[in-house]
Write an enzyme that holds these catalytic residues in place. Structure first.
Site, PDB file in Angstrom:
ATOM      1  N   ARG A 109     -11.858  -1.435   5.448  1.00  0.00           N
ATOM      2  CA  ARG A 109     -11.636  -2.502   4.455  1.00  0.00           C
ATOM      3  C   ARG A 109     -10.729  -3.570   5.035  1.00  0.00           C
ATOM      4  O   ARG A 109      -9.728  -3.244   5.669  1.00  0.00           O
ATOM      5  CB  ARG A 109     -10.982  -1.928   3.194  1.00  0.00           C
ATOM      6  N   ASP A 146     -11.007   9.891  -4.052  1.00  0.00           N
ATOM      7  CA  ASP A 146     -10.871   8.861  -3.035  1.00  0.00           C
ATOM      8  C   ASP A 146     -12.270   8.325  -2.761  1.00  0.00           C
ATOM      9  O   ASP A 146     -13.231   9.092  -2.639  1.00  0.00           O
ATOM     10  CB  ASP A 146     -10.277   9.457  -1.750  1.00  0.00           C
ATOM     11  N   ARG A 189      -8.886   4.368  -7.069  1.00  0.00           N
ATOM     12  CA  ARG A 189      -7.582   4.513  -7.727  1.00  0.00           C
ATOM     13  C   ARG A 189      -7.681   4.224  -9.218  1.00  0.00           C
ATOM     14  O   ARG A 189      -7.987   3.111  -9.635  1.00  0.00           O
ATOM     15  CB  ARG A 189      -6.514   3.641  -7.044  1.00  0.00           C
ATOM     16  N   SER A 197     -11.593   0.914  -3.983  1.00  0.00           N
ATOM     17  CA  SER A 197     -11.066   2.272  -4.069  1.00  0.00           C
ATOM     18  C   SER A 197     -11.379   2.963  -5.392  1.00  0.00           C
ATOM     19  O   SER A 197     -11.876   2.370  -6.337  1.00  0.00           O
ATOM     20  CB  SER A 197      -9.552   2.233  -3.876  1.00  0.00           C
ATOM     21  N   HIS A 200      -1.678   9.791   2.450  1.00  0.00           N
ATOM     22  CA  HIS A 200      -1.496   8.363   2.174  1.00  0.00           C
ATOM     23  C   HIS A 200      -0.025   7.956   2.184  1.00  0.00           C
ATOM     24  O   HIS A 200       0.384   7.074   2.925  1.00  0.00           O
ATOM     25  CB  HIS A 200      -2.097   8.018   0.806  1.00  0.00           C
TER      26      HIS A 200
HETATM   27  C1  MIC Z   1      -8.236   3.217  -0.138  1.00  0.00           C
HETATM   28  O1  MIC Z   1      -8.757   3.329   0.964  1.00  0.00           O
HETATM   29  O2  MIC Z   1      -8.217   2.167  -0.795  1.00  0.00           O
HETATM   30  C2  MIC Z   1      -7.574   4.450  -0.735  1.00  0.00           C
HETATM   31  C3  MIC Z   1      -6.121   4.215  -0.714  1.00  0.00           C
HETATM   32  O3  MIC Z   1      -7.860   5.577   0.066  1.00  0.00           O
HETATM   33  C4  MIC Z   1      -8.132   4.637  -2.144  1.00  0.00           C
HETATM   34  C5  MIC Z   1      -7.442   5.668  -2.931  1.00  0.00           C
HETATM   35  C6  MIC Z   1      -6.125   5.216  -3.493  1.00  0.00           C
HETATM   36  O4  MIC Z   1      -5.966   4.060  -3.881  1.00  0.00           O
HETATM   37  O5  MIC Z   1      -5.238   6.066  -3.582  1.00  0.00           O
HETATM   38  C7  MIC Z   1      -9.634   4.919  -2.187  1.00  0.00           C
HETATM   39  O6  MIC Z   1     -10.334   4.536  -1.289  1.00  0.00           O
HETATM   40  O7  MIC Z   1     -10.119   5.464  -3.188  1.00  0.00           O
HETATM   41 FE1  SF4 Z   2      -6.887   6.576   3.940  1.00  0.00          FE
HETATM   42 FE2  SF4 Z   2      -8.411   5.154   2.280  1.00  0.00          FE
HETATM   43 FE3  SF4 Z   2      -7.763   4.227   4.692  1.00  0.00          FE
HETATM   44 FE4  SF4 Z   2      -9.416   6.227   4.510  1.00  0.00          FE
HETATM   45  S1  SF4 Z   2      -9.761   4.158   3.728  1.00  0.00           S
HETATM   46  S2  SF4 Z   2      -7.712   6.062   5.922  1.00  0.00           S
HETATM   47  S3  SF4 Z   2      -8.607   7.352   2.755  1.00  0.00           S
HETATM   48  S4  SF4 Z   2      -6.365   4.615   2.988  1.00  0.00           S
END
Ligand code: MIC
Ligand code: SF4
Length: 642
Positions: free
Chosen positions: A379, A119, A535, A533, A65
């Site tokens: 997303r 994640d 997080r 997410s 990330h």
């Molecule tokens: C995301 O796609 O939003 C992330 C970044 O992969 C997150 C994890 C994070 O916020 O570190 C997730 O999907 O859980």
């Molecule tokens: Fe990385 Fe999250 Fe994006 Fe997947 S959705 S590529 S884990 S930031």
């Protein structure tokens, strides 16, 4: 009664509870994965537990990330993670090796095993027949320590795939269709289990695109059986020995059924700003695009990028549109480099990024002001691209490649005939960027940079509480709203005091200051609060600012669990009217708080401004209630251990 696959795997891992939908169960976890943006906290928490070495069959720490090293912070975190992995017996996937979910699928996933990952897209491994679940870092730390994972026994939805996809229609269109039908909250409390003859034509990476984006439904997980297609993939990865057949029983029972006729699908796209705002590309109009981005854990496999290279070969991208490509793994990138496809991408005008999350989490490549970007990601929440007023469309790599050529949202069917790129017989195997832990890590020193600050601690829940309403929001608030990511903010993931300045910053720039002034605060939300997410920073940073409770119409699974883990009370409105009567700045009195929580599911709160009472429901299990009363899971675990 015939068992579905989900119930079979849960039954084989059940550590506690009754397998009745809606009841709390605990499952044994075989494998864990962490990534850098959530992993530093997870390892600090693991350290706080005082356990010498992980007790899973396999734990892997990925760096994918925070790979933009604009200052020392991210590089310091990488070093911390590498040394902590060696110390605690964890495999370490170095930066450049790829996105955790893609690499886990390629190199580590095993059908029938359980995987817990910090994640939300961990269910990607469901494409291989694993029961793979996303969770907060603290839950993953507990699992690394050998503790079971607690969850609500899900309902299992049978998704029957019938027929065959037409040319130019892809796995991405299948999951977009499911999102269109079920919406971003349609999967909460459910596992989507895919079956049907239509599944035979889907390779593991295609299945993984579908299970990956099950996260956008709010689902607990998504899973495919392990069949000959799974064996073929594992054999091509040199891991035939990890394969075993895993199917639902004949006539297995399910809680809900859904059928998707593959031949009826056509190329789809999700419009800004939600993955369920799905339309047919053919009906969306010729929307001019500033950017096309191809990659992410949803669509960056070898076949995805080979398909893109095949479409772009001998052509040039449109002058209006920037094309950026981030391969899912080093394996994918090196194979493209060796077979010449990389040259096709470069020659067409693509900008190449390293094998990492990159633009998906706003790590660079933010679109221009008011720009429109088409991405193969999962997303498209507001601001996630790094540009607050940009609009993001989500679609397949095929739609993305056609659109990059034409400079506008384009239906790839206009490009003529298409031969789908098949899986290679053999993937290129080189695990030299994966570092195995030493047999005994006790003497390994963990190296910490100055950006790594100690974990904030929460106190026991008080019996009386006056708290200000700091913010009132509508439905579907995402963790990207609560705790934004992106290249500027992500480097602060190990530094909660600094990170907390950005809580809700995209929605309300004054939030952090107001929260600090108020001392104690609550946030009021609508339905599906905290979607997106895993997080835990979306709980930890508000906690640091004094947020004591969130009052919402309903919660997303992982975020609710994270709130509880850090001692923030998740309360649900029992009437629409109560939600309506609350305004920002209202002062709420919670008294007596502890005894009310202990005596039943309802709790009454008084709004000092209006003098009216509000009845809320806590929906906590006995275990969760004990955690909340003790001020979070870490406090609770210490107390129980005493
Ligand atoms: C995301 O796609 O939003 C992330 C970044 O992969 C997150 C994890 C994070 O916020 O570190 C997730 O999907 O859980
Ligand atoms: Fe990385 Fe999250 Fe994006 Fe997947 S959705 S590529 S884990 S930031």
């Amino acid at each position: 009664m015939g068992l579905n696959l989900t119930r079979k795997i849960i039954a084989a891992h059940l550590a506690d509870g009754e397998m009745a939908a809606g009841c709390e169960i605990a499952v044994k976890i075989d494998q864990t994965l962490t990534q850098d943006a959530t992993g530093t906290m997870a390892f600090l928490q693991f350290e706080a537990m005082g356990i010498e070495r992980v007790r899973t069959e396999l734990s892997v720490s990925y760096v994918d990330h925070n790979t933009l090293q604009a200052g020392f912070e991210n590089a310091d975190d990488h070093r911390f993670l590498q040394t902590a992995a060696a110390r605690y017996g964890v495999y370490f996937s170095r930066p450049g090796n790829g996105i955790c979910h893609q690499v886990h699928l390629e190199r580590f996933g095993v059908p029938g095993k359980t995987l817990l990952g910090s994640d939300s897209h961990t269910p990607t491994a469901g494409g291989l027949g694993m029961l793979a679940i996303g969770a907060g870092g603290l839950d993953v730390a507990v699992a690394m320590g050998g503790g079971p994972f607690y969850l609500t026994m899900p309902q299992v939805v049978r998704v029957e795939l019938r027929g065959r996809l037409k040319d130019w229609v892809t796995a991405k269109d299948i999951i977009l269709e499911v999102l269109r039908r079920l919406t971003v909250k349609g999967g909460v409390g459910k596992v989507l289990e895919y079956t049907g003859e239509g599944m035979q034509s889907l390779s593991v990476p295609e299945r993984a695109t579908i299970t990956n984006m099950g996260a956008e439904l709010g689902a607990t997980s998504s899973i495919f059986p392990s069949d000959r297609r799974t064996r073929e993939f594992l054999a091509a990865q040199g891991r035939a020995g990890s394969w075993r057949e895993l199917l639902p029983d004949e006539g297995a029972e399910y809680d809900q059924e859904l059928t998707v006729e593959l031949a009826e699908l056509e190329p789809l796209a999700a419009r800004p700003h939600s993955p369920d705002a799905v339309v047919k590309v053919s009906e969306a109009g010729h929307i001019p695009l500033d950017q096309v981005a191809i990659g992410s854990c949803t669509n960056s496999s070898y076949s995805d990028l080979m398909q893109v290279a095949t479409i772009l070969r001998g052509r040039k991208i449109h002058p209006r549109t920037s094309l950026v490509i981030s391969p899912g793994s080093r394996q994918v990138l090196e194979m493209l480099a060796r077979n010449g496809a990389l040259a096709d991408l470069i020659s067409a005008g693509a900008r190449l990024l390293e094998a990492a999350c990159g633009p998906c989490i706003g790590m660079g490549q933010a679109p221009p002001s008011g720009g429109v970007s088409l991405r193969t990601f999962n997303r498209n929440f507001p601001g996630r691209s790094g540009t607050e007023d940009a609009g993001v469309y989500l679609a397949s790599p095929e739609v993305a490649a056609a659109s990059a050529l034409l400079g506008r949202l384009a239906d790839p069917r206009t490009l003529g005939s298409c031969r789908r790129v098949e899986l290679p017989d053999k993937f290129l195997l080189d695990d030299s960027l994966i570092i195995a832990p030493p047999a005994d890590g006790q003497s390994e020193e963990i190296v910490r940079g100055p950006n790594i600050k100690p974990l904030p601690r929460s106190a026991e829940l008080p019996d009386t509480l006056s708290a200000r309403v700091l913010l009132k929001t509508g439905d579907n608030i995402t963790t990207d709203h609560i705790m934004p990511a992106g290249a500027k903010i992500l480097p602060l993931r190990s530094n909660i005091p600094a990170l907390s300045n950005y809580v809700f910053s995209g929605l309300d720039a004054g939030f952090a200051e107001r929260a600090r002034e108020a001392g104690n605060g609550v946030v009021v939300g609508g339905h599906n609060y905290g979607q997106g997410s895993s997080r835990e920073h979306a709980a930890l940073a508000p906690l640091y600012l004094g947020v004591k409770a969130v009052l919402a119409k309903s919660f997303a699974r992982i975020h609710r669990a994270n709130l509880i883990n850090f001692g923030i009370l998740p309360l649900v409105f029992t009437s629409e009217e109560d939600y309506e009567q609350l305004s920002c700045d209202d002062l709420l009195e919670f008294a007596p708080l502890r005894s009310q929580l202990q005596s039943g599911p309802e709790i009454t709160v008084v709004n000092r401004r209006t003098g009216r009472s509000i009845v809320l429901c806590h929906q906590l299990t006995a275990r969760q209630l004990a955690i909340i009363l003790d001020g979070g899971l870490l406090n609770h675990t210490k107390k129980v251990a005493l």
